[in-house]
Write an enzyme that holds these catalytic residues in place. Structure first.
Site, short mmCIF file in Angstrom:
data_model
loop_
_atom_site.label_atom_id
_atom_site.label_comp_id
_atom_site.label_asym_id
_atom_site.label_seq_id
_atom_site.Cartn_x
_atom_site.Cartn_y
_atom_site.Cartn_z
N SER A 145 0.82 -1.21 0.00
CA SER A 145 0.00 0.00 0.00
C SER A 145 0.86 1.27 0.00
O SER A 145 2.00 1.28 0.48
CB SER A 145 -0.91 0.03 1.22
OG SER A 145 -1.81 -1.06 1.18
N1 SAH Z 1 -1.17 -4.71 4.02
C1 SAH Z 1 -0.43 -4.68 2.78
C2 SAH Z 1 -1.29 -4.46 1.59
C3 SAH Z 1 -1.49 -5.72 0.86
S1 SAH Z 1 -2.52 -5.60 -0.54
C4 SAH Z 1 0.72 -3.72 2.89
O1 SAH Z 1 1.31 -3.67 3.93
O2 SAH Z 1 1.08 -3.06 1.94
C5 SAH Z 1 -3.99 -6.37 0.07
C6 SAH Z 1 -3.88 -7.82 0.40
O3 SAH Z 1 -5.17 -8.23 0.81
C7 SAH Z 1 -3.48 -8.73 -0.74
O4 SAH Z 1 -2.32 -9.41 -0.40
C8 SAH Z 1 -4.66 -9.68 -0.89
O5 SAH Z 1 -4.30 -10.99 -1.21
C9 SAH Z 1 -5.27 -9.60 0.50
N2 SAH Z 1 -6.65 -10.03 0.61
C10 SAH Z 1 -7.71 -9.80 -0.22
N3 SAH Z 1 -8.81 -10.39 0.25
C11 SAH Z 1 -8.47 -11.03 1.41
C12 SAH Z 1 -9.17 -11.83 2.35
N4 SAH Z 1 -10.46 -12.13 2.22
N5 SAH Z 1 -8.47 -12.29 3.42
C13 SAH Z 1 -7.17 -12.02 3.59
N6 SAH Z 1 -6.44 -11.29 2.73
C14 SAH Z 1 -7.09 -10.79 1.65
#
Ligand code: SAH
Length: 295
Positions: A145
């Site tokens: 993010s």
């Molecule tokens: N927190 C991260 C952002 C990751 S992007 C950071 O530090 O930058 C968002 C993530 O959410 C992705 O890896 C995606 O696989 C996950 N995601 C989407 N739906 C989800 C769900 N139902 N349960 C767990 N993770 C999920």
């Protein structure tokens, strides 16, 4: 209760004392527009990283703060991206200053953003871009993010108070989880894509974060065995916030989530009673989609 986390690592002299540029209180209704994340474009460039081979919990260590501080203090022993001046401490300070200018005022959050080496959560090929204010690919069509939105969501969830137990949905590469570990006493983070769950474990291992538990699973179901949480952050956008997560909020707890499909906004939901929640719409944003199940 103190406002500062117990073992906060750094006295961020320059930033913590910095007066906020935008006057007034912390207006949640303030309608800032987050720089859109660039997931789609970035995904195209993605050099997918292989999953880390190890299993098991993130190692327990006496002080995660110390590990983070050591990483900062000993660039000579670090791997090449850490020696790169483009990922130096000063560059991270500039990133934090930008976030502060964009309106994030909470010094605890700004300190945490300064402390976590974002480049260690990215592919080495992208490490030199680690401190620009953008989301970047982490493989599997997902992104790390944008720093501003990470800080903003945590600020909104904290609202200047101390946090005991926090849940993150969407660990991705583990960056936001590391930031959260510096502002809350206990952090749980769930990821539905196994190689990303493994990647986050590998990324976090050198930082020796002892108050963070990573879970592979469907975050839409929450983590009932660890509930209730006084803060929940979703790092992926659904059309609505899953009911299970609302129910796993502690009384008075706050959940921050991107909501929407193409057009998304941040939503703050506060549990105000046993079966009562209030909701506030904050700024526009752009996140990868929240999806059910695991892969
Ligand atoms: N927190 C991260 C952002 C990751 S992007 C950071 O530090 O930058 C968002 C993530 O959410 C992705 O890896 C995606 O696989 C996950 N995601 C989407 N739906 C989800 C769900 N139902 N349960 C767990 N993770 C999920």
């Amino acid at each position: 209760m103190t406002d500062k986390p117990r073992t906060f690592p750094l006295s961020l002299d320059s930033l913590a004392g910095k007066p906020a540029r935008q006057g007034g209180g912390q207006s949640l209704a303030q309608s800032r527009i987050a720089t859109p994340q660039t997931a789609t474009q970035n995904a195209a460039q993605s050099a997918a990283r292989g999953g880390a081979p190890h299993h098991g919990a993130v190692p327990i260590a006496p002080s995660r703060a110390q590990a983070i501080a050591n990483e900062r203090a000993q660039p000579a022993t670090a791997s090449p991206p850490r020696q790169n001046p483009l990922v130096s401490d000063a560059v991270r300070r500039a990133m934090v200053a930008r976030i502060a200018k964009q309106g994030v005022k909470d010094p605890v959050v700004l300190d945490a953003m300064q402390a976590v080496p974002r480049h260690m959560f990215m592919d080495e090929a992208l490490a030199s871009q680690a401190y620009i204010d953008a989301s970047l690919p982490i493989g599997h069509h997902q992104t790390i993010s944008q720093p501003y939105i990470v800080a903003r969501m945590i600020e909104v969830m904290r609202q200047g108070g101390s946090l005991q137990r926090v849940l993150e949905i969407g660990t991705g590469c583990g960056y936001q989880a590391a930031v959260l570990s510096l502002v809350a006493k206990e952090v749980y983070s769930i990821e539905r894509i196994r190689p990303l769950h493994e990647l986050a474990k590998a990324n976090l291992r050198p930082l020796r974060v002892s108050n963070l538990r990573l879970q592979y699973g469907d975050g839409m179901l929450g983590l009932p065995q660890a509930a209730p949480f006084d803060g929940i952050i979703l790092a992926a956008a659904g059309l609505e916030v899953p009911q299970a997560l609302l129910e796993q909020l502690a009384p008075g707890g706050r959940l921050v989530a991107p909501v929407g499909a193409k057009l998304q906004h941040l939503q703050l939901i506060t549990r105000v009673g046993k079966m009562e929640w209030t909701s506030q719409t904050l700024e526009d944003c752009h996140f990868v989609p929240l999806r059910p199940g695991t892969i």
